[in-house]
Design a protein around this motif. Structure first.
Motif, PDB file in Angstrom:
ATOM      1  N   THR A 112       0.671  -1.174  -0.083  1.00 23.43           N
ATOM      2  CA  THR A 112       0.151  -0.043   0.040  1.00 23.43           C
ATOM      3  C   THR A 112       0.746   1.241  -0.100  1.00 23.43           C
ATOM      4  OG1 THR A 112      -1.667  -1.065   1.304  1.00 23.43           O
ATOM      5  CG2 THR A 112      -2.061   1.273   0.996  1.00 23.43           C
ATOM      6  N   PRO A 113       0.503   2.146  -0.972  1.00 24.69           N
ATOM      7  CA  PRO A 113       1.579   3.152  -1.145  1.00 24.69           C
ATOM      8  C   PRO A 113       1.556   4.245  -0.338  1.00 24.69           C
ATOM      9  CG  PRO A 113       0.066   3.241  -2.970  1.00 24.69           C
ATOM     10  CD  PRO A 113      -0.412   1.907  -2.012  1.00 24.69           C
ATOM     11  N   ILE A 114       1.854   4.091   1.170  1.00 25.12           N
ATOM     12  CA  ILE A 114       1.843   5.159   2.051  1.00 25.12           C
ATOM     13  C   ILE A 114       2.907   5.102   2.999  1.00 25.12           C
ATOM     14  CG2 ILE A 114       0.345   3.545   3.553  1.00 25.12           C
ATOM     15  CD1 ILE A 114      -1.248   6.032   4.395  1.00 25.12           C
ATOM     16  N   ASP A 115       3.255   6.194   3.690  1.00 20.51           N
ATOM     17  CA  ASP A 115       4.465   6.000   4.515  1.00 20.51           C
ATOM     18  C   ASP A 115       3.939   6.462   5.952  1.00 20.51           C
ATOM     19  OD1 ASP A 115       6.715   6.104   5.968  1.00 20.51           O
ATOM     20  OD2 ASP A 115       8.008   6.677   4.375  1.00 20.51           O
ATOM     21  N   LEU A 116       3.571   5.842   6.869  1.00 18.80           N
ATOM     22  CA  LEU A 116       3.126   6.349   7.828  1.00 18.80           C
ATOM     23  C   LEU A 116       4.208   6.999   8.935  1.00 18.80           C
ATOM     24  CD1 LEU A 116       0.793   3.213   8.871  1.00 18.80           C
ATOM     25  CD2 LEU A 116       0.142   5.556   8.138  1.00 18.80           C
TER      26      LEU A 116
ATOM     27  N   GLN B 172       7.370   3.378  -2.677  1.00 14.33           N
ATOM     28  CA  GLN B 172       6.453   4.168  -3.672  1.00 14.33           C
ATOM     29  C   GLN B 172       5.986   5.250  -3.396  1.00 14.33           C
ATOM     30  OE1 GLN B 172       3.549   1.319  -4.985  1.00 14.33           O
ATOM     31  NE2 GLN B 172       2.551   3.032  -6.526  1.00 14.33           N
ATOM     32  N   ALA B 173       5.394   5.589  -2.192  1.00 15.87           N
ATOM     33  CA  ALA B 173       5.108   7.003  -1.523  1.00 15.87           C
ATOM     34  C   ALA B 173       5.939   8.097  -1.674  1.00 15.87           C
ATOM     35  CB  ALA B 173       4.469   6.693  -0.098  1.00 15.87           C
ATOM     36  N   LEU B 174       7.286   7.544  -1.362  1.00 17.80           N
ATOM     37  CA  LEU B 174       8.394   8.648  -1.306  1.00 17.80           C
ATOM     38  C   LEU B 174       8.621   9.147  -3.098  1.00 17.80           C
ATOM     39  CD1 LEU B 174      10.378  10.550  -0.021  1.00 17.80           C
ATOM     40  CD2 LEU B 174      11.900   8.572  -0.195  1.00 17.80           C
ATOM     41  N   LYS B 175       8.795   7.919  -3.697  1.00 12.51           N
ATOM     42  CA  LYS B 175       8.848   8.461  -4.967  1.00 12.51           C
ATOM     43  C   LYS B 175       7.691   9.195  -5.799  1.00 12.51           C
ATOM     44  CE  LYS B 175       9.816   6.272  -9.600  1.00 12.51           C
ATOM     45  NZ  LYS B 175       9.398   7.354 -10.470  1.00 12.51           N
ATOM     46  N   GLN B 176       6.442   8.613  -5.664  1.00 12.70           N
ATOM     47  CA  GLN B 176       5.244   9.641  -5.732  1.00 12.70           C
ATOM     48  C   GLN B 176       5.453  11.076  -5.388  1.00 12.70           C
ATOM     49  OE1 GLN B 176       2.118   7.153  -4.234  1.00 12.70           O
ATOM     50  NE2 GLN B 176       1.576   6.392  -6.234  1.00 12.70           N
ATOM     51  N   HIS B 177       5.885  11.158  -4.206  1.00 14.17           N
ATOM     52  CA  HIS B 177       5.896  12.464  -3.459  1.00 14.17           C
ATOM     53  C   HIS B 177       7.095  13.325  -4.160  1.00 14.17           C
ATOM     54  CE1 HIS B 177       5.853  15.112   0.007  1.00 14.17           C
ATOM     55  NE2 HIS B 177       7.051  15.204  -0.198  1.00 14.17           N
ATOM     56  N   ASN B 178       8.097  12.726  -4.381  1.00 12.44           N
ATOM     57  CA  ASN B 178       9.341  13.382  -5.217  1.00 12.44           C
ATOM     58  C   ASN B 178       8.663  13.765  -6.668  1.00 12.44           C
ATOM     59  OD1 ASN B 178      10.921  13.840  -2.933  1.00 12.44           O
ATOM     60  ND2 ASN B 178      11.877  11.923  -3.290  1.00 12.44           N
TER      61      ASN B 178
END
Ligand SMILES: [Fe+2]
Length: 452
Positions: free
Chosen positions: A175-179, A441-447
């Motif tokens: 799940t693409p999230i970074d808690l 994935q969350a970090l890649k999407q963020h950037n």
């Protein structure tokens, strides 16, 4: 970096959100009857589930009414720090049951007092352009860009507290999230004067209303409830939350970010009765109740979702939700710098009057909003508003701070504040061998989204 479109909303104030503060409602389309029948085909199973739920409420009500505010779990920020940034197991279990947590000493008392003094000065200096609710004597100010708010949102203790409570949530590793990373959501503030009766918010739930049934992905969060197994509903599973559509109607009440917890930090000493927050401290049961009740046999043929209106908050009322109303409790006394966080499905209200004789009842609204695609996309739009000094995208487009020189600007932010606001990237060294594919994935999407 490019300024993206901010999709500005109409002018207004916080009353635009709430049907009970005068926001308009409409009769629901008959298609909602069909929707109900699609969600639940066998209402007898649901009725049996509802009967069990009522018994559970009866059992829990006795303890809640006997203990009052003390059922709300609390912890001092130092006890989170001293426990490696995690909630002790006993506190974590209580938060999972109650849905909320008071964090004592989130800000030092002197820091909170200084923030408040600075904000009041900002208001005084610019009173001619300020707006809020109610218009003649604002208690909730349409203010987003004071330096004090910027500092509070990025205060290291906010990271410690929110990252500790975020860990109560879980999802599939993909799940693409970074808690473990929070982004900054810029909300407004309340300075509720002694005796105020205007800013009384009746019981409600944020994060959309009809969307919880209408959006197919949002609906999946509550599948166990619809299947008649409310006991299996997990309020802390992020899996279907991150792509849930919480704002199908682009209304001023819609929050575009996924907030694991809503929250505020106190800028006053606020006693119960001091115009403070009230919550229903049974997160699983109360959610099951308001999600299930409109679908029961005796209501299934009506295009009515009991307090859910397009683009408004979900209203909770004694007429439709008596067990929830009967288990509402006010927060215990909150002192300068104490914080509270409550679950995104949690029924909450604001006491009808600030009964305190001389003390105002003041808070900064600051939620917990972890890194995921939806939140980064909002951050990008919010960043553009910040750079232009206009109102953030989720709020009524008054743009009152645009020409105020003393507002926060990129130049006034420190590095940590800039990261939270999407003006600088999170370091890739924040990932390690234990990081999940979803975190990566969350970090890649963020950037990517922010153009770093
Ligand atoms: Fe609310």
């Amino acid at each position: 970096m490019m300024l993206s479109s901010t999709n500005a909303k109409a002018k207004g104030n916080i009353s635009s959100v709430f049907a009970h503060l005068g926001a308009s409602t409409t009769k629901l389309d008959p298609r909602f009857v069909t929707l109900k029948k699609d969600i639940c085909k066998t209402t007898d199973v649901l009725q049996a589930s509802y009967d069990r739920l009522i018994s559970k409420f009866e059992e829990e009500k006795k303890e809640i009414q006997a203990k009052g505010s003390s059922v709300i779990p609390e912890i001092h920020i130092n006890d989170i720090k001293n426990n490696g940034g995690r909630l002790p197991d006993a506190v974590a279990a209580l938060v999972k049951k109650r849905g909320c947590l008071v964090v004592r000493g989130l800000l030092d008392r002197t820091v909170a007092m200084q923030y408040k003094a600075d904000i009041k000065q900002y208001i005084d200096n610019n009173r001619d352009v300020m707006v809020g609710y109610p218009q003649d004597q604002p208690q909730v100010w349409e203010l987003y860009w004071t330096k004090a708010q910027a500092a509070a949102r990025a205060h290291p203790h906010f990271d410690i507290a929110t990252l500790a409570i975020n860990q109560l949530w879980h999802g599939h590793p993909d799940t693409p999230i970074d808690l473990s990373k929070n982004l900054t959501y810029c909300d407004r503030l309340r300075i509720r004067v002694p005796g105020d009766e205007n800013f009384a918010l009746a019981e409600h739930v944020d994060g959309g209303s009809l969307e919880r049934w209408e959006d197919p992905e949002y609906r999946k969060c509550y599948e166990e409830i619809f299947k008649g197994h409310w006991e299996n509903f997990d309020p802390f599973d992020v899996t279907h939350r991150i792509e849930a559509e919480m704002d199908l109607y682009d209304a001023p009440g819609g929050c575009s970010m996924f907030r694991l917890f809503q929250g505020w930090v106190s800028l006053s000493d606020i006693t119960p009765g001091g115009g403070t927050l009230r919550v229903c401290p049974l997160i699983k049961e109360q959610t099951a109740y308001y999600m299930m009740k409109p679908l029961l046999e005796d209501h299934k043929d009506q295009a009515d979702f009991m307090g859910a209106w397009p683009g408004r908050c979900q209203d909770i009322s004694a007429t439709h939700h008596r067990p929830i109303i009967d288990t509402m409790v006010s927060l215990p006394t909150m002192q300068y710098g104490d914080g509270v966080f409550w679950h995104c499905d949690q029924v909450h209200a604001v006491e009808p009057k600030n009964e305190m004789k001389t003390e105002d009842s003041s808070v900064l609204y600051i939620p917990s909003t972890p890194m995921c695609r939806r939140n980064t996309e909002y951050l990008k739009r919010q960043r553009a508003c910040f750079l232009a000094g206009i109102t953030p995208p989720d709020f009524p487009g008054n743009n009152t701070e645009q020409h105020i020189n003393e507002r926060a600007t990129p130049e006034s932010l420190d590095t940590k504040q800039k990261i939270g606001m999407g003006l600088l990237p999170f370091s890739s060294s924040s990932l390690d061998d234990n990081s999940t594919p979803g975190q990566r994935q969350a970090l890649k999407q963020h950037n990517d989204i922010l153009g770093f």
